[in-house]
Motif scaffolding. Structure first.
Motif, PDB file in Angstrom:
ATOM      1  N   GLU A 207       0.808  -1.152  -0.160  1.00 43.73           N
ATOM      2  CA  GLU A 207       0.026  -0.016  -0.008  1.00 43.73           C
ATOM      3  C   GLU A 207       0.977   1.245  -0.044  1.00 43.73           C
ATOM      4  OE1 GLU A 207      -3.483   2.322   0.574  1.00 43.73           O
ATOM      5  OE2 GLU A 207      -3.133   0.246  -0.534  1.00 43.73           O
ATOM      6  N   GLN A 208       1.932   1.292   0.719  1.00 45.96           N
ATOM      7  CA  GLN A 208       2.882   2.506   0.908  1.00 45.96           C
ATOM      8  C   GLN A 208       3.614   2.591  -0.327  1.00 45.96           C
ATOM      9  OE1 GLN A 208       5.021   1.957   4.458  1.00 45.96           O
ATOM     10  NE2 GLN A 208       3.174   2.137   5.807  1.00 45.96           N
TER      11      GLN A 208
ATOM     12  N   GLY B   6       0.262   1.696  -3.731  1.00 48.78           N
ATOM     13  CA  GLY B   6      -0.997   2.313  -3.343  1.00 48.78           C
ATOM     14  C   GLY B   6      -1.911   1.620  -3.809  1.00 48.78           C
TER      15      GLY B   6
ATOM     16  N   ASP C 133      -8.407   6.985  -4.640  1.00 50.14           N
ATOM     17  CA  ASP C 133      -7.102   6.751  -3.974  1.00 50.14           C
ATOM     18  C   ASP C 133      -6.276   5.989  -4.675  1.00 50.14           C
ATOM     19  OD1 ASP C 133      -7.564   8.649  -2.128  1.00 50.14           O
ATOM     20  OD2 ASP C 133      -7.855   7.290  -0.470  1.00 50.14           O
ATOM     21  N   ASP C 134      -6.659   4.695  -5.177  1.00 47.55           N
ATOM     22  CA  ASP C 134      -6.187   3.771  -6.157  1.00 47.55           C
ATOM     23  C   ASP C 134      -5.877   4.282  -7.350  1.00 47.55           C
ATOM     24  OD1 ASP C 134      -6.247   1.948  -4.120  1.00 47.55           O
ATOM     25  OD2 ASP C 134      -7.404   0.457  -5.254  1.00 47.55           O
TER      26      ASP C 134
ATOM     27  N   ASN D 183      -3.077   6.836  -6.996  1.00 53.45           N
ATOM     28  CA  ASN D 183      -1.812   6.135  -6.930  1.00 53.45           C
ATOM     29  C   ASN D 183      -0.976   5.460  -7.959  1.00 53.45           C
ATOM     30  OD1 ASN D 183      -0.887   6.253  -3.905  1.00 53.45           O
ATOM     31  ND2 ASN D 183      -2.767   5.319  -3.458  1.00 53.45           N
TER      32      ASN D 183
END
Length: 532
Positions: free
Chosen positions: A74-75, A78, A377-378, A381
Protein backbone atom coordinates in the motif's frame (compact mmCIF):
# COMPACT_ATOMS: atom_id res chain seq x y z
CA UNK A 1 0.75 -36.87 15.54
CA UNK A 2 3.14 -33.94 15.14
CA UNK A 3 5.73 -32.74 17.57
CA UNK A 4 5.16 -29.35 19.21
CA UNK A 5 7.39 -27.55 16.69
CA UNK A 6 5.65 -29.09 13.67
CA UNK A 7 2.30 -28.19 15.17
CA UNK A 8 3.39 -24.54 15.49
CA UNK A 9 4.41 -24.38 11.80
CA UNK A 10 1.09 -25.83 10.63
CA UNK A 11 -0.84 -23.52 12.94
CA UNK A 12 0.95 -20.48 11.53
CA UNK A 13 0.16 -21.58 7.98
CA UNK A 14 -3.49 -22.21 8.91
CA UNK A 15 -3.88 -18.68 10.34
CA UNK A 16 -2.40 -17.11 7.20
CA UNK A 17 -4.60 -19.25 4.93
CA UNK A 18 -7.74 -18.13 6.76
CA UNK A 19 -6.75 -14.46 6.46
CA UNK A 20 -6.00 -14.83 2.73
CA UNK A 21 -9.33 -16.64 2.21
CA UNK A 22 -11.17 -13.64 3.72
CA UNK A 23 -9.89 -11.24 1.08
CA UNK A 24 -9.74 -13.77 -1.78
CA UNK A 25 -13.50 -13.60 -2.32
CA UNK A 26 -13.16 -9.80 -2.62
CA UNK A 27 -10.62 -10.05 -5.47
CA UNK A 28 -11.33 -8.45 -8.84
CA UNK A 29 -14.23 -6.37 -10.21
CA UNK A 30 -16.81 -9.05 -9.34
CA UNK A 31 -15.41 -9.56 -5.81
CA UNK A 32 -17.87 -9.63 -2.93
CA UNK A 33 -18.02 -6.76 -0.46
CA UNK A 34 -17.14 -7.28 3.19
CA UNK A 35 -19.06 -5.66 5.99
CA UNK A 36 -16.47 -4.76 8.61
CA UNK A 37 -17.37 -3.30 12.01
CA UNK A 38 -14.25 -2.04 13.77
CA UNK A 39 -13.63 -1.68 17.52
CA UNK A 40 -15.26 1.78 17.47
CA UNK A 41 -18.38 0.17 15.97
CA UNK A 42 -17.93 2.06 12.71
CA UNK A 43 -19.33 0.22 9.70
CA UNK A 44 -17.34 -0.28 6.48
CA UNK A 45 -18.80 -1.92 3.37
CA UNK A 46 -15.97 -2.48 0.90
CA UNK A 47 -13.95 -4.97 -1.13
CA UNK A 48 -10.72 -2.99 -0.68
CA UNK A 49 -8.23 -5.32 1.04
CA UNK A 50 -6.18 -2.44 2.51
CA UNK A 51 -9.25 -1.04 4.31
CA UNK A 52 -10.42 -4.49 5.48
CA UNK A 53 -7.00 -5.24 7.00
CA UNK A 54 -6.64 -1.78 8.52
CA UNK A 55 -9.97 -2.12 10.34
CA UNK A 56 -9.56 -5.78 11.34
CA UNK A 57 -7.57 -6.31 14.50
CA UNK A 58 -5.43 -9.28 13.40
CA UNK A 59 -4.06 -10.90 16.57
CA UNK A 60 -2.15 -13.92 15.27
CA UNK A 61 1.57 -13.02 14.94
CA UNK A 62 2.08 -15.08 11.75
CA UNK A 63 -1.01 -13.61 10.07
CA UNK A 64 0.31 -10.17 11.04
CA UNK A 65 3.32 -10.83 8.78
CA UNK A 66 0.94 -10.99 5.79
CA UNK A 67 -0.82 -7.82 6.96
CA UNK A 68 2.54 -6.02 7.18
CA UNK A 69 3.44 -7.17 3.66
CA UNK A 70 0.18 -5.80 2.27
CA UNK A 71 0.73 -2.49 4.16
CA UNK A 72 4.14 -2.25 2.53
CA UNK A 73 2.51 -2.74 -0.88
CA UNK A 74 0.00 0.00 0.00
CA UNK A 75 2.83 2.40 0.89
CA UNK A 76 5.05 1.49 -2.03
CA UNK A 77 2.50 1.20 -4.85
CA UNK A 78 -0.86 2.21 -3.36
CA UNK A 79 -2.69 -0.68 -5.05
CA UNK A 80 -2.42 -4.48 -5.33
CA UNK A 81 -2.76 -5.22 -1.59
CA UNK A 82 -5.19 -8.06 -2.26
CA UNK A 83 -2.77 -9.61 -4.78
CA UNK A 84 -0.09 -9.78 -2.05
CA UNK A 85 -2.46 -11.43 0.44
CA UNK A 86 -3.95 -13.97 -1.97
CA UNK A 87 -0.57 -14.90 -3.45
CA UNK A 88 1.18 -15.22 -0.06
CA UNK A 89 -1.75 -17.29 1.29
CA UNK A 90 -1.57 -19.73 -1.63
CA UNK A 91 2.24 -19.99 -1.36
CA UNK A 92 1.83 -21.10 2.27
CA UNK A 93 -1.03 -23.46 1.41
CA UNK A 94 1.11 -25.21 -1.22
CA UNK A 95 4.13 -25.21 1.11
CA UNK A 96 2.01 -27.15 3.60
CA UNK A 97 1.55 -29.95 1.03
CA UNK A 98 5.34 -30.17 0.64
CA UNK A 99 5.93 -30.15 4.40
CA UNK A 100 3.57 -33.11 4.81
CA UNK A 101 5.47 -35.23 2.29
CA UNK A 102 7.55 -37.02 4.89
CA UNK A 103 10.74 -35.04 5.58
CA UNK A 104 11.22 -33.46 8.99
CA UNK A 105 9.68 -30.01 9.16
CA UNK A 106 13.01 -28.20 9.55
CA UNK A 107 14.49 -29.96 6.48
CA UNK A 108 11.37 -29.51 4.39
CA UNK A 109 11.08 -25.81 5.39
CA UNK A 110 14.65 -25.21 4.27
CA UNK A 111 14.00 -26.86 0.88
CA UNK A 112 10.75 -24.93 0.37
CA UNK A 113 12.39 -21.60 1.31
CA UNK A 114 15.31 -22.27 -1.07
CA UNK A 115 12.92 -23.15 -3.90
CA UNK A 116 10.66 -20.14 -3.30
CA UNK A 117 13.63 -17.75 -3.26
CA UNK A 118 14.96 -19.15 -6.53
CA UNK A 119 11.53 -19.04 -8.17
CA UNK A 120 10.93 -15.45 -7.01
CA UNK A 121 14.25 -14.34 -8.55
CA UNK A 122 13.32 -16.12 -11.77
CA UNK A 123 9.84 -14.51 -11.82
CA UNK A 124 11.36 -11.03 -11.46
CA UNK A 125 13.77 -11.86 -14.34
CA UNK A 126 10.91 -13.00 -16.59
CA UNK A 127 8.59 -10.08 -15.73
CA UNK A 128 10.30 -7.39 -17.92
CA UNK A 129 9.79 -9.67 -20.98
CA UNK A 130 6.02 -9.68 -20.30
CA UNK A 131 5.69 -5.88 -20.61
CA UNK A 132 3.09 -5.34 -23.36
CA UNK A 133 3.14 -1.53 -23.67
CA UNK A 134 4.23 1.70 -21.99
CA UNK A 135 2.46 4.98 -21.22
CA UNK A 136 3.43 7.42 -23.98
CA UNK A 137 2.16 10.80 -22.82
CA UNK A 138 1.10 11.35 -19.20
CA UNK A 139 -0.29 14.80 -20.07
CA UNK A 140 -2.94 13.35 -22.38
CA UNK A 141 -6.16 12.97 -20.35
CA UNK A 142 -7.69 10.32 -22.67
CA UNK A 143 -4.61 8.10 -22.57
CA UNK A 144 -4.20 8.42 -18.78
CA UNK A 145 -7.91 7.63 -18.25
CA UNK A 146 -7.59 4.42 -20.29
CA UNK A 147 -4.57 3.34 -18.16
CA UNK A 148 -6.43 3.97 -14.88
CA UNK A 149 -9.49 1.87 -15.87
CA UNK A 150 -8.18 -1.38 -14.40
CA UNK A 151 -7.36 -0.10 -10.90
CA UNK A 152 -10.67 1.82 -10.64
CA UNK A 153 -12.68 -1.09 -12.09
CA UNK A 154 -11.78 -3.43 -9.22
CA UNK A 155 -13.47 -1.07 -6.72
CA UNK A 156 -16.21 0.57 -8.81
CA UNK A 157 -17.18 -1.84 -11.58
CA UNK A 158 -19.54 -0.06 -13.98
CA UNK A 159 -18.45 3.48 -13.08
CA UNK A 160 -14.81 3.05 -14.12
CA UNK A 161 -15.00 5.11 -17.34
CA UNK A 162 -16.51 8.14 -15.64
CA UNK A 163 -14.27 7.98 -12.53
CA UNK A 164 -11.06 7.27 -14.49
CA UNK A 165 -11.70 10.37 -16.60
CA UNK A 166 -12.24 12.53 -13.48
CA UNK A 167 -9.05 11.21 -11.84
CA UNK A 168 -7.08 11.69 -15.09
CA UNK A 169 -8.24 15.32 -15.39
CA UNK A 170 -7.27 16.05 -11.78
CA UNK A 171 -3.86 14.34 -12.02
CA UNK A 172 -2.84 15.79 -15.40
CA UNK A 173 -3.82 19.34 -14.36
CA UNK A 174 -1.35 19.35 -11.45
CA UNK A 175 1.48 17.24 -12.90
CA UNK A 176 4.56 19.49 -12.51
CA UNK A 177 7.18 19.87 -15.25
CA UNK A 178 9.72 18.01 -13.11
CA UNK A 179 7.43 14.94 -13.20
CA UNK A 180 7.54 14.52 -9.38
CA UNK A 181 3.87 13.90 -8.66
CA UNK A 182 2.60 14.23 -5.09
CA UNK A 183 -0.49 12.17 -4.20
CA UNK A 184 -1.49 14.64 -1.44
CA UNK A 185 -2.12 17.35 -4.05
CA UNK A 186 -5.34 15.62 -5.10
CA UNK A 187 -7.98 16.39 -2.48
CA UNK A 188 -11.34 14.66 -2.15
CA UNK A 189 -14.47 16.45 -0.91
CA UNK A 190 -17.54 14.24 -0.28
CA UNK A 191 -21.02 15.77 -0.31
CA UNK A 192 -24.15 13.64 0.12
CA UNK A 193 -26.81 13.92 -2.57
CA UNK A 194 -27.35 13.52 -6.35
CA UNK A 195 -25.45 10.54 -7.82
CA UNK A 196 -21.93 9.50 -8.83
CA UNK A 197 -22.42 11.09 -12.27
CA UNK A 198 -22.77 14.53 -10.60
CA UNK A 199 -19.15 14.33 -9.32
CA UNK A 200 -16.74 16.87 -10.78
CA UNK A 201 -13.16 18.21 -10.70
CA UNK A 202 -12.24 21.68 -9.47
CA UNK A 203 -8.84 23.32 -9.86
CA UNK A 204 -8.25 24.65 -6.38
CA UNK A 205 -9.72 23.71 -3.02
CA UNK A 206 -13.22 23.13 -1.66
CA UNK A 207 -14.07 23.37 2.05
CA UNK A 208 -17.33 22.32 3.67
CA UNK A 209 -17.61 25.67 5.49
CA UNK A 210 -19.62 28.87 5.42
CA UNK A 211 -18.12 32.36 5.23
CA UNK A 212 -18.15 34.34 8.46
CA UNK A 213 -19.04 37.86 7.22
CA UNK A 214 -21.40 39.46 4.71
CA UNK A 215 -19.08 39.15 1.68
CA UNK A 216 -19.64 35.80 -0.05
CA UNK A 217 -17.84 36.20 -3.38
CA UNK A 218 -14.57 37.82 -4.49
CA UNK A 219 -13.01 37.89 -7.96
CA UNK A 220 -9.23 38.19 -8.38
CA UNK A 221 -8.71 37.40 -4.69
CA UNK A 222 -5.70 38.55 -2.69
CA UNK A 223 -5.60 36.31 0.34
CA UNK A 224 -4.09 36.80 3.81
CA UNK A 225 -3.80 33.60 5.87
CA UNK A 226 -3.49 33.79 9.66
CA UNK A 227 -2.81 30.79 11.87
CA UNK A 228 -4.15 32.72 14.91
CA UNK A 229 -7.73 33.74 15.84
CA UNK A 230 -9.08 36.87 14.10
CA UNK A 231 -9.32 38.86 17.32
CA UNK A 232 -7.61 41.62 19.27
CA UNK A 233 -4.29 40.93 20.96
CA UNK A 234 -4.57 39.64 24.51
CA UNK A 235 -1.80 40.49 26.97
CA UNK A 236 0.08 37.60 28.49
CA UNK A 237 -0.15 39.04 32.03
CA UNK A 238 -3.35 40.14 33.71
CA UNK A 239 -3.85 43.87 34.18
CA UNK A 240 -6.33 45.60 36.47
CA UNK A 241 -7.92 48.80 35.22
CA UNK A 242 -9.59 51.09 37.73
CA UNK A 243 -12.44 53.03 36.13
CA UNK A 244 -13.85 55.95 38.16
CA UNK A 245 -16.65 57.30 35.95
CA UNK A 246 -18.76 56.60 32.86
CA UNK A 247 -16.55 58.67 30.56
CA UNK A 248 -13.49 56.57 31.36
CA UNK A 249 -15.51 53.40 30.65
CA UNK A 250 -16.55 54.78 27.24
CA UNK A 251 -12.98 55.77 26.41
CA UNK A 252 -11.66 52.37 27.47
CA UNK A 253 -13.95 50.39 25.12
CA UNK A 254 -13.44 53.04 22.39
CA UNK A 255 -9.66 52.55 22.61
CA UNK A 256 -10.11 48.81 22.05
CA UNK A 257 -12.42 49.48 19.10
CA UNK A 258 -10.01 51.98 17.55
CA UNK A 259 -7.14 49.51 17.86
CA UNK A 260 -9.18 46.77 16.13
CA UNK A 261 -10.30 49.27 13.48
CA UNK A 262 -6.68 50.23 12.77
CA UNK A 263 -5.57 46.59 12.52
CA UNK A 264 -8.34 45.58 10.08
CA UNK A 265 -7.93 48.82 8.07
CA UNK A 266 -4.17 48.17 7.72
CA UNK A 267 -4.92 44.66 6.40
CA UNK A 268 -7.50 46.04 3.93
CA UNK A 269 -5.15 48.86 2.83
CA UNK A 270 -2.44 46.33 1.91
CA UNK A 271 -4.76 45.17 -0.92
CA UNK A 272 -6.14 42.05 0.80
CA UNK A 273 -9.79 41.21 0.10
CA UNK A 274 -10.01 37.67 1.59
CA UNK A 275 -8.90 36.77 5.12
CA UNK A 276 -8.54 33.13 6.25
CA UNK A 277 -8.27 32.67 10.01
CA UNK A 278 -7.09 29.56 11.86
CA UNK A 279 -9.15 30.27 15.00
CA UNK A 280 -12.31 31.95 16.24
CA UNK A 281 -13.48 35.23 14.73
CA UNK A 282 -14.39 37.91 17.31
CA UNK A 283 -17.64 39.86 16.83
CA UNK A 284 -15.85 43.21 16.81
CA UNK A 285 -13.29 42.01 14.25
CA UNK A 286 -16.16 40.67 12.11
CA UNK A 287 -17.88 44.07 12.26
CA UNK A 288 -14.78 45.85 10.93
CA UNK A 289 -14.17 43.14 8.31
CA UNK A 290 -17.67 43.80 6.96
CA UNK A 291 -17.02 47.54 7.12
CA UNK A 292 -13.93 47.22 4.89
CA UNK A 293 -15.54 44.60 2.58
CA UNK A 294 -13.24 41.74 3.58
CA UNK A 295 -14.38 38.17 2.96
CA UNK A 296 -13.75 36.05 6.07
CA UNK A 297 -13.25 32.26 6.08
CA UNK A 298 -12.48 30.28 9.22
CA UNK A 299 -10.55 26.98 8.96
CA UNK A 300 -10.04 25.07 12.21
CA UNK A 301 -7.78 22.39 10.74
CA UNK A 302 -4.11 23.33 10.52
CA UNK A 303 -3.72 20.75 7.72
CA UNK A 304 -6.36 22.59 5.68
CA UNK A 305 -4.55 25.89 6.36
CA UNK A 306 -1.24 24.42 5.12
CA UNK A 307 -2.81 23.01 1.96
CA UNK A 308 -4.61 26.26 1.26
CA UNK A 309 -1.31 28.16 1.65
CA UNK A 310 0.22 25.77 -0.87
CA UNK A 311 -2.71 26.20 -3.28
CA UNK A 312 -2.79 30.01 -3.28
CA UNK A 313 0.93 30.59 -2.61
CA UNK A 314 0.43 32.37 0.73
CA UNK A 315 2.45 32.37 3.96
CA UNK A 316 0.54 31.70 7.21
CA UNK A 317 1.12 34.63 9.58
CA UNK A 318 1.10 34.08 13.37
CA UNK A 319 -0.19 37.59 14.23
CA UNK A 320 -2.71 40.02 12.77
CA UNK A 321 -0.21 42.11 10.82
CA UNK A 322 -0.72 43.40 7.26
CA UNK A 323 0.89 40.88 4.85
CA UNK A 324 3.62 41.89 2.42
CA UNK A 325 3.17 41.11 -1.29
CA UNK A 326 5.31 37.96 -0.91
CA UNK A 327 3.19 36.69 2.00
CA UNK A 328 -0.09 37.28 0.20
CA UNK A 329 -1.82 34.49 -1.73
CA UNK A 330 -3.57 34.87 -5.08
CA UNK A 331 -6.56 33.08 -6.54
CA UNK A 332 -8.90 33.81 -9.49
CA UNK A 333 -12.07 33.61 -7.41
CA UNK A 334 -13.25 32.72 -3.92
CA UNK A 335 -16.96 32.19 -3.49
CA UNK A 336 -19.59 30.60 -1.29
CA UNK A 337 -21.58 27.98 -3.17
CA UNK A 338 -24.26 25.45 -2.38
CA UNK A 339 -23.80 21.83 -3.42
CA UNK A 340 -26.97 19.88 -2.65
CA UNK A 341 -27.91 21.41 0.68
CA UNK A 342 -24.30 21.81 1.85
CA UNK A 343 -22.59 25.20 1.94
CA UNK A 344 -19.05 25.10 0.53
CA UNK A 345 -16.34 27.73 0.09
CA UNK A 346 -14.43 27.31 -3.18
CA UNK A 347 -10.95 28.70 -3.85
CA UNK A 348 -10.82 28.37 -7.61
CA UNK A 349 -8.01 28.69 -10.16
CA UNK A 350 -9.20 29.25 -13.72
CA UNK A 351 -5.88 28.09 -15.15
CA UNK A 352 -5.42 24.32 -15.13
CA UNK A 353 -1.82 24.20 -13.92
CA UNK A 354 -2.59 24.83 -10.23
CA UNK A 355 -0.81 23.21 -7.29
CA UNK A 356 -3.86 21.35 -5.96
CA UNK A 357 -6.97 19.81 -7.52
CA UNK A 358 -10.14 18.72 -5.72
CA UNK A 359 -12.41 15.89 -6.81
CA UNK A 360 -15.94 16.64 -5.60
CA UNK A 361 -17.67 13.29 -4.99
CA UNK A 362 -21.47 13.06 -4.87
CA UNK A 363 -23.36 9.98 -3.80
CA UNK A 364 -26.49 8.79 -2.03
CA UNK A 365 -24.85 7.39 1.13
CA UNK A 366 -21.65 7.95 3.11
CA UNK A 367 -20.61 4.32 2.63
CA UNK A 368 -20.90 4.61 -1.14
CA UNK A 369 -18.87 7.83 -1.19
CA UNK A 370 -16.19 6.26 1.05
CA UNK A 371 -15.88 3.41 -1.46
CA UNK A 372 -15.62 5.86 -4.36
CA UNK A 373 -12.93 7.75 -2.44
CA UNK A 374 -10.95 4.51 -2.10
CA UNK A 375 -11.29 3.94 -5.87
CA UNK A 376 -10.05 7.50 -6.45
CA UNK A 377 -7.08 6.87 -4.12
CA UNK A 378 -6.15 3.74 -6.08
CA UNK A 379 -6.42 5.62 -9.39
CA UNK A 380 -4.25 8.50 -8.14
CA UNK A 381 -1.65 6.07 -6.78
CA UNK A 382 -1.59 4.22 -10.13
CA UNK A 383 -0.88 7.55 -11.85
CA UNK A 384 1.99 8.18 -9.42
CA UNK A 385 3.43 4.72 -10.17
CA UNK A 386 3.24 5.52 -13.91
CA UNK A 387 5.24 8.73 -13.37
CA UNK A 388 7.97 6.53 -11.84
CA UNK A 389 7.83 3.67 -14.37
CA UNK A 390 5.65 3.78 -17.48
CA UNK A 391 5.76 0.06 -18.23
CA UNK A 392 2.54 -1.97 -18.16
CA UNK A 393 1.82 -5.71 -18.13
CA UNK A 394 -1.44 -7.42 -19.22
CA UNK A 395 -4.02 -7.92 -16.44
CA UNK A 396 -6.85 -10.44 -16.03
CA UNK A 397 -4.50 -13.25 -15.00
CA UNK A 398 -2.50 -13.16 -18.28
CA UNK A 399 0.81 -12.20 -16.60
CA UNK A 400 0.31 -14.80 -13.84
CA UNK A 401 -0.39 -17.70 -16.24
CA UNK A 402 2.63 -16.80 -18.39
CA UNK A 403 4.83 -16.66 -15.26
CA UNK A 404 3.40 -20.00 -14.08
CA UNK A 405 4.14 -21.60 -17.47
CA UNK A 406 7.74 -20.33 -17.65
CA UNK A 407 8.59 -21.04 -13.99
CA UNK A 408 7.26 -24.62 -14.30
CA UNK A 409 9.65 -25.14 -17.25
CA UNK A 410 12.47 -23.62 -15.18
CA UNK A 411 11.64 -25.97 -12.26
CA UNK A 412 12.06 -29.01 -14.51
CA UNK A 413 15.62 -27.96 -15.33
CA UNK A 414 16.61 -27.69 -11.63
CA UNK A 415 18.21 -30.72 -9.99
CA UNK A 416 17.57 -31.43 -6.32
CA UNK A 417 14.51 -31.35 -4.13
CA UNK A 418 13.90 -27.61 -4.43
CA UNK A 419 12.41 -28.21 -7.92
CA UNK A 420 9.19 -29.29 -6.16
CA UNK A 421 9.04 -25.95 -4.35
CA UNK A 422 9.72 -24.07 -7.61
CA UNK A 423 6.85 -25.91 -9.33
CA UNK A 424 4.56 -25.14 -6.39
CA UNK A 425 5.55 -21.46 -6.65
CA UNK A 426 4.49 -21.57 -10.31
CA UNK A 427 1.23 -23.25 -9.36
CA UNK A 428 0.54 -20.47 -6.82
CA UNK A 429 0.21 -17.96 -9.68
CA UNK A 430 -2.89 -19.83 -10.85
CA UNK A 431 -4.68 -18.52 -7.74
CA UNK A 432 -5.16 -15.09 -9.35
CA UNK A 433 -7.11 -16.13 -12.49
CA UNK A 434 -8.81 -18.77 -10.30
CA UNK A 435 -10.05 -16.07 -7.86
CA UNK A 436 -11.23 -13.90 -10.77
CA UNK A 437 -13.13 -16.81 -12.31
CA UNK A 438 -14.69 -18.03 -9.04
CA UNK A 439 -15.84 -14.51 -8.10
CA UNK A 440 -17.43 -14.20 -11.56
CA UNK A 441 -19.32 -17.48 -11.11
CA UNK A 442 -17.37 -19.37 -13.78
CA UNK A 443 -15.68 -22.79 -13.51
CA UNK A 444 -12.10 -21.93 -12.57
CA UNK A 445 -10.48 -25.16 -13.87
CA UNK A 446 -11.99 -24.59 -17.28
CA UNK A 447 -10.65 -21.01 -17.42
CA UNK A 448 -7.16 -22.04 -16.33
CA UNK A 449 -6.92 -24.89 -18.86
CA UNK A 450 -8.06 -22.53 -21.65
CA UNK A 451 -5.50 -19.91 -20.59
CA UNK A 452 -2.68 -22.48 -20.55
CA UNK A 453 -3.70 -23.74 -24.01
CA UNK A 454 -3.63 -20.21 -25.49
CA UNK A 455 -0.35 -19.31 -23.76
CA UNK A 456 1.31 -22.49 -25.09
CA UNK A 457 0.63 -21.09 -28.58
CA UNK A 458 2.64 -17.98 -27.65
CA UNK A 459 -0.18 -15.49 -26.93
CA UNK A 460 1.28 -13.85 -23.81
CA UNK A 461 -1.38 -11.13 -23.47
CA UNK A 462 -4.45 -13.36 -23.23
CA UNK A 463 -6.31 -13.33 -19.91
CA UNK A 464 -9.71 -14.19 -18.43
CA UNK A 465 -12.65 -12.33 -19.99
CA UNK A 466 -14.62 -11.16 -16.97
CA UNK A 467 -17.60 -9.92 -19.00
CA UNK A 468 -18.31 -13.16 -20.87
CA UNK A 469 -21.11 -15.46 -19.72
CA UNK A 470 -19.02 -18.64 -19.80
CA UNK A 471 -15.34 -19.47 -19.32
CA UNK A 472 -13.86 -17.27 -22.06
CA UNK A 473 -10.49 -15.64 -22.69
CA UNK A 474 -9.47 -12.53 -24.65
CA UNK A 475 -6.48 -10.32 -25.43
CA UNK A 476 -5.99 -8.00 -22.45
CA UNK A 477 -3.95 -5.42 -24.39
CA UNK A 478 -6.82 -4.91 -26.84
CA UNK A 479 -9.37 -4.87 -24.00
CA UNK A 480 -7.30 -2.23 -22.17
CA UNK A 481 -6.97 -4.31 -18.97
CA UNK A 482 -3.45 -3.43 -17.85
CA UNK A 483 -1.54 -3.60 -14.57
CA UNK A 484 1.50 -1.51 -13.68
CA UNK A 485 4.84 -3.30 -13.93
CA UNK A 486 5.99 -1.87 -10.58
CA UNK A 487 2.81 -3.02 -8.82
CA UNK A 488 3.31 -6.60 -10.04
CA UNK A 489 7.04 -6.80 -9.23
CA UNK A 490 6.60 -5.36 -5.72
CA UNK A 491 3.61 -7.63 -5.11
CA UNK A 492 5.53 -10.80 -6.03
CA UNK A 493 8.54 -9.70 -3.98
CA UNK A 494 6.57 -8.80 -0.84
CA UNK A 495 4.27 -11.85 -0.95
CA UNK A 496 7.24 -14.21 -1.30
CA UNK A 497 9.12 -12.47 1.54
CA UNK A 498 6.08 -12.74 3.82
CA UNK A 499 5.51 -16.43 3.01
CA UNK A 500 9.20 -17.28 3.52
CA UNK A 501 9.29 -15.38 6.84
CA UNK A 502 6.29 -17.36 8.13
CA UNK A 503 7.91 -20.64 7.02
CA UNK A 504 11.12 -19.78 8.90
CA UNK A 505 9.21 -19.58 12.20
CA UNK A 506 8.94 -22.78 14.22
CA UNK A 507 7.94 -21.32 17.57
CA UNK A 508 5.96 -18.32 18.75
CA UNK A 509 7.13 -17.16 22.16
CA UNK A 510 4.89 -14.54 23.73
CA UNK A 511 5.92 -12.49 26.74
CA UNK A 512 2.75 -12.98 28.76
CA UNK A 513 2.16 -14.29 32.28
CA UNK A 514 1.85 -18.07 32.31
CA UNK A 515 -1.67 -19.50 32.32
CA UNK A 516 -3.15 -21.79 34.90
CA UNK A 517 -5.44 -21.20 37.84
CA UNK A 518 -4.71 -18.29 40.17
CA UNK A 519 -3.72 -19.18 43.76
CA UNK A 520 -6.69 -19.03 46.12
CA UNK A 521 -6.81 -15.70 47.90
CA UNK A 522 -8.70 -17.05 50.95
CA UNK A 523 -8.86 -15.03 54.14
CA UNK A 524 -5.82 -12.98 55.01
CA UNK A 525 -5.98 -13.65 58.72
CA UNK A 526 -6.78 -17.36 58.61
CA UNK A 527 -4.18 -18.26 61.26
CA UNK A 528 -5.34 -15.77 63.89
CA UNK A 529 -7.38 -16.98 66.79
CA UNK A 530 -11.08 -16.31 66.31
CA UNK A 531 -11.59 -15.31 69.95
CA UNK A 532 -9.12 -12.38 69.88
Amino acid sequence: HYSGLEEAVYRNIQACKELAQTTRTAYGPNGMNKMVINQLEKLFVTNDAATILRELEVQHPAAKMLVMASHMQEQEVGDGTNFVLVFAGVLLELAEDLLRMGLSVSEASYIVIEGYDKACKKALEILPDLVCCSAKNLRDVEEVASLLHTSVMSKQYGNEHFLAKLIAQACVSILPDSGHFNVDNIRVCKIVGAGISASSVLHGMVFKKETEGDVTSVKDAKIAVYSCPFDGMITETKGTVLIKNAEELMNFSKGEENLMDLQVKAIADSGVNVVVAGGKVADMALHYANKYNLMLVRLNSKWDLRRLCKTVGATALPRLTPPTLEEMGHCDSVYLSEVGDTQVVVFKHEKEDGAISTILIRGSTDNLMDDIERAVDDGVNTFKVLTRDKRLVPGGGATEIELAKQITSYGETCPGLDQYAIKKFAEAFEAIPRALAENSGVKANEVISKLYAVHQEGNKNVGFDIEAEAAAVKDMLEAGVLDTYLGKSWGIKLATNAAVTVLRVDQIIMAKPAGGPKPPSGKKDWDEDQND
